[in-house]
Write a protein that holds these residues in place. Structure first.
Motif, PDB file in Angstrom:
ATOM      1  N   PHE A  55       1.024  -1.055   0.346  1.00 39.38           N
ATOM      2  CA  PHE A  55      -0.045  -0.015   0.028  1.00 39.38           C
ATOM      3  C   PHE A  55       0.952   1.244  -0.001  1.00 39.38           C
ATOM      4  CE2 PHE A  55      -2.632   2.925   2.734  1.00 39.38           C
ATOM      5  CZ  PHE A  55      -3.294   3.132   1.628  1.00 39.38           C
ATOM      6  N   HIS A  56       2.020   1.303   0.855  1.00 44.63           N
ATOM      7  CA  HIS A  56       2.752   2.024   0.986  1.00 44.63           C
ATOM      8  C   HIS A  56       3.655   2.564  -0.767  1.00 44.63           C
ATOM      9  CE1 HIS A  56       5.409   5.332   2.664  1.00 44.63           C
ATOM     10  NE2 HIS A  56       6.759   4.366   2.338  1.00 44.63           N
ATOM     11  N   SER A  61       4.498   6.141  -5.259  1.00 41.63           N
ATOM     12  CA  SER A  61       4.685   6.159  -6.304  1.00 41.63           C
ATOM     13  C   SER A  61       3.600   6.494  -7.296  1.00 41.63           C
ATOM     14  CB  SER A  61       4.890   4.421  -7.148  1.00 41.63           C
ATOM     15  OG  SER A  61       5.413   3.185  -6.683  1.00 41.63           O
ATOM     16  N   LEU A  62       2.740   6.942  -6.864  1.00 41.44           N
ATOM     17  CA  LEU A  62       1.523   6.879  -7.094  1.00 41.44           C
ATOM     18  C   LEU A  62       2.100   8.703  -6.893  1.00 41.44           C
ATOM     19  CD1 LEU A  62      -1.882   5.538  -6.306  1.00 41.44           C
ATOM     20  CD2 LEU A  62      -0.778   6.451  -8.879  1.00 41.44           C
ATOM     21  N   TRP A  63       1.971   9.319  -5.787  1.00 38.09           N
ATOM     22  CA  TRP A  63       2.590  11.158  -5.621  1.00 38.09           C
ATOM     23  C   TRP A  63       4.217  11.306  -6.279  1.00 38.09           C
ATOM     24  CZ3 TRP A  63      -0.162  14.386  -3.647  1.00 38.09           C
ATOM     25  CH2 TRP A  63       0.754  15.819  -3.527  1.00 38.09           C
ATOM     26  N   ILE A  64       4.921  10.049  -6.388  1.00 45.37           N
ATOM     27  CA  ILE A  64       5.833  10.997  -7.392  1.00 45.37           C
ATOM     28  C   ILE A  64       5.615  10.457  -8.684  1.00 45.37           C
ATOM     29  CG2 ILE A  64       7.914  10.099  -8.535  1.00 45.37           C
ATOM     30  CD1 ILE A  64       9.137   8.571  -5.619  1.00 45.37           C
ATOM     31  N   THR A  65       4.797   9.595  -8.848  1.00 46.23           N
ATOM     32  CA  THR A  65       4.297  10.461 -10.829  1.00 46.23           C
ATOM     33  C   THR A  65       3.263  11.335 -10.864  1.00 46.23           C
ATOM     34  OG1 THR A  65       4.306   8.310 -10.794  1.00 46.23           O
ATOM     35  CG2 THR A  65       2.931   9.285 -12.339  1.00 46.23           C
ATOM     36  N   LEU A  66       2.737  11.963  -9.761  1.00 47.98           N
ATOM     37  CA  LEU A  66       1.892  12.931 -10.273  1.00 47.98           C
ATOM     38  C   LEU A  66       2.874  14.370 -10.197  1.00 47.98           C
ATOM     39  CD1 LEU A  66      -0.813  14.432  -9.923  1.00 47.98           C
ATOM     40  CD2 LEU A  66      -0.019  14.421  -7.520  1.00 47.98           C
ATOM     41  N   TYR A  90      -5.830  15.336  -4.179  1.00 46.48           N
ATOM     42  CA  TYR A  90      -7.156  15.534  -2.882  1.00 46.48           C
ATOM     43  C   TYR A  90      -6.690  14.424  -1.802  1.00 46.48           C
ATOM     44  CZ  TYR A  90      -7.983  20.361  -4.572  1.00 46.48           C
ATOM     45  OH  TYR A  90      -7.426  21.656  -4.794  1.00 46.48           O
ATOM     46  N   PHE A  91      -7.071  13.086  -2.684  1.00 44.26           N
ATOM     47  CA  PHE A  91      -7.777  11.604  -2.808  1.00 44.26           C
ATOM     48  C   PHE A  91      -5.441  10.606  -2.589  1.00 44.26           C
ATOM     49  CE2 PHE A  91     -10.666  13.043  -4.951  1.00 44.26           C
ATOM     50  CZ  PHE A  91     -11.241  12.828  -4.691  1.00 44.26           C
ATOM     51  N   ILE A  92      -4.853  11.296  -3.578  1.00 43.00           N
ATOM     52  CA  ILE A  92      -3.360  10.478  -3.622  1.00 43.00           C
ATOM     53  C   ILE A  92      -2.285  10.661  -2.146  1.00 43.00           C
ATOM     54  CG2 ILE A  92      -1.047   9.773  -4.006  1.00 43.00           C
ATOM     55  CD1 ILE A  92      -2.375  10.459  -6.495  1.00 43.00           C
ATOM     56  N   LEU A  93      -2.623  12.074  -1.310  1.00 42.95           N
ATOM     57  CA  LEU A  93      -2.069  12.722  -0.527  1.00 42.95           C
ATOM     58  C   LEU A  93      -2.411  11.919   0.783  1.00 42.95           C
ATOM     59  CD1 LEU A  93       0.935  13.949   0.655  1.00 42.95           C
ATOM     60  CD2 LEU A  93      -0.494  15.902   0.790  1.00 42.95           C
ATOM     61  N   ILE A 132       2.755  20.833   5.390  1.00 44.22           N
ATOM     62  CA  ILE A 132       2.991  22.087   5.481  1.00 44.22           C
ATOM     63  C   ILE A 132       3.405  22.748   3.699  1.00 44.22           C
ATOM     64  CG2 ILE A 132       4.462  24.354   5.763  1.00 44.22           C
ATOM     65  CD1 ILE A 132       5.024  22.322   8.203  1.00 44.22           C
ATOM     66  N   MET A 133       4.328  22.066   3.051  1.00 45.93           N
ATOM     67  CA  MET A 133       4.878  22.313   1.486  1.00 45.93           C
ATOM     68  C   MET A 133       3.035  22.228   0.461  1.00 45.93           C
ATOM     69  SD  MET A 133       7.460  23.512   1.129  1.00 45.93           S
ATOM     70  CE  MET A 133       8.339  23.961   2.743  1.00 45.93           C
ATOM     71  N   TYR A 134       2.680  20.729   0.838  1.00 48.91           N
ATOM     72  CA  TYR A 134       1.355  20.719   0.426  1.00 48.91           C
ATOM     73  C   TYR A 134       0.510  21.730   0.356  1.00 48.91           C
ATOM     74  CZ  TYR A 134      -2.820  18.164  -2.206  1.00 48.91           C
ATOM     75  OH  TYR A 134      -3.858  18.235  -2.907  1.00 48.91           O
TER      76      TYR A 134
END
Length: 245
Positions: A55-56, A61-66, A90-93, A132-134
Motif C-alpha cells: 500500500f505504501h 509511486s503515485l505521488w512521485i508520478t504526479l 486531494y485523494f492521493i496525499l 506544510i509544503m502541500y
C-alpha cells in the motif's frame, strides 16, 4: 548591456516547467534505495511483505508520478489536464499519509521502548514537511512561483528516505544508520542551499526553500540528538497500542 544582464538573470532562474524531468530521478533513487529490501525480493522469490508495504509503495509511486507528470503538462501547455490531474492529489496525499502511519504502526508491532518517541521523528518529519509544503502549494495554486516551489519541495522530501537507504545498505561497507543518515542529510543541505543561492534574486516565492531547510534543521536536530518530550512519549505509547494493524 541591459540585454546581457537580463540573459544572465534568466539563465539563473529555475525552470519549473522542466522540473518533471529532474524529479524523474526520484524513480531511480526509489529503485536503488529499495532494491535490496523490497524489489529484489520479487525476483528471487523471497518476497513475504504484508499489504501495508505494498500500500505504501503504491501511494508513494503515485505521488512521485504526479510530481513528474504535472510540470510536463505545464511545459506542453496542457493546463486543463494539469488542473484535472491536480485534483487527484486531494485523494492521493491523504492515502499516502495513511500508508506511512499504518506501515510504521505495523513495524512497531506494539513494542514500547524508551526511545519510541524519538524514533518516530523520522516518519513525522516527512509527513509534517510534505503537509506544510502541500498546504502552501494549494493555498497559492494561482501563484505559479510559490505553487511550483512548494510542490517541488514535496518531491525533495522523498530524496532522504530513498537516497539514505541506498547509502546505508549498498554504498557503505556495513549498514550504519547514523553514518548513512548523516551523509544523506549533508547532501540534502547542499541541495537546498544551492537552490536558495540560485533563487536569491527572485522576487516571488524564494522563501519556500529557506522554510524547507529550516524545517529539516529542526527535525534533524531532534533525530540526531534523540530528543523527545513527555507529551510526545505519551503519544508514541498511545499510538503503538492502537489496534489499527
Amino acid at each position: 548591456m541591459t540585454e546581457s544582464i537580463n540573459k544572465i538573470k534568466k539563465s539563473k532562474r529555475i525552470r519549473f516547467e522542466k522540473s518533471g524531468y529532474y524529479l524523474a530521478i526520484l524513480v531511480i533513487l526509489m529503485l536503488l534505495g529499495f532494491w535490496p529490501s523490497y524489489f529484489s525480493k520479487f525476483i528471487d522469490g523471497t518476497a513475504n511483505f504484508n499489504s501495508y508495504f505494498h500500500f505504501h509503495a503504491i501511494m508513494a509511486s503515485l505521488w512521485i508520478t504526479l510530481l513528474i507528470i504535472q510540470p510536463i503538462l505545464i511545459r506542453k501547455k496542457k493546463l486543463a489536464i494539469h488542473k484535472l490531474i491536480g485534483k487527484f492529489s486531494y485523494f492521493i496525499l491523504p492515502l499516502f499519509f495513511i500508508s506511512v502511519i499504518l506501515l510504521k504502526h505495523n513495524t512497531i508491532n506494539g513494542e514500547i521502548t524508551d526511545d519510541l518517541g524519538s524514533s518516530l521523528w523520522l516518519q513525522v518529519k516527512d509527513l509534517v514537511i510534505i503537509g506544510i509544503m502541500y498546504t502552501i502549494a494549494i493555498v497559492n495554486r494561482s501563484n505559479m512561483q510559490i505553487h511550483a516551489r512548494a510542490m517541488i519541495a514535496t518531491g525533495i522530501v522523498f530524496i532522504e528516505p530513498t537516497l539514505g537507504r541506498f547509502i546505508i545498505f549498498t554504498v557503505l561497507p556495513e549498514p550504519n544508520f547514523i553514518l548513512g543518515l548523516a551523509i544523506t542529510v549533508a547532501f540534502m543541505y547542499v541541495l537546498l542551499i544551492s537552490l536558495i543561492i540560485i533563487e536569491r534574486k527572485q522576487t516571488s516565492g524564494r522563501w519556500v526553500f529557506p522554510l524547507l531547510l529550516l524545517l529539516y534543521i529542526i527535525f534533524h536536530y531532534l533525530i540526531f540528538f534523540k530528543i523527545s518530550f513527555p507529551f510526545w512519549d505519551a503519544f508514541a505509547n498511545w499510538f503503538a497500542r492502537l489496534p489499527i494493524t
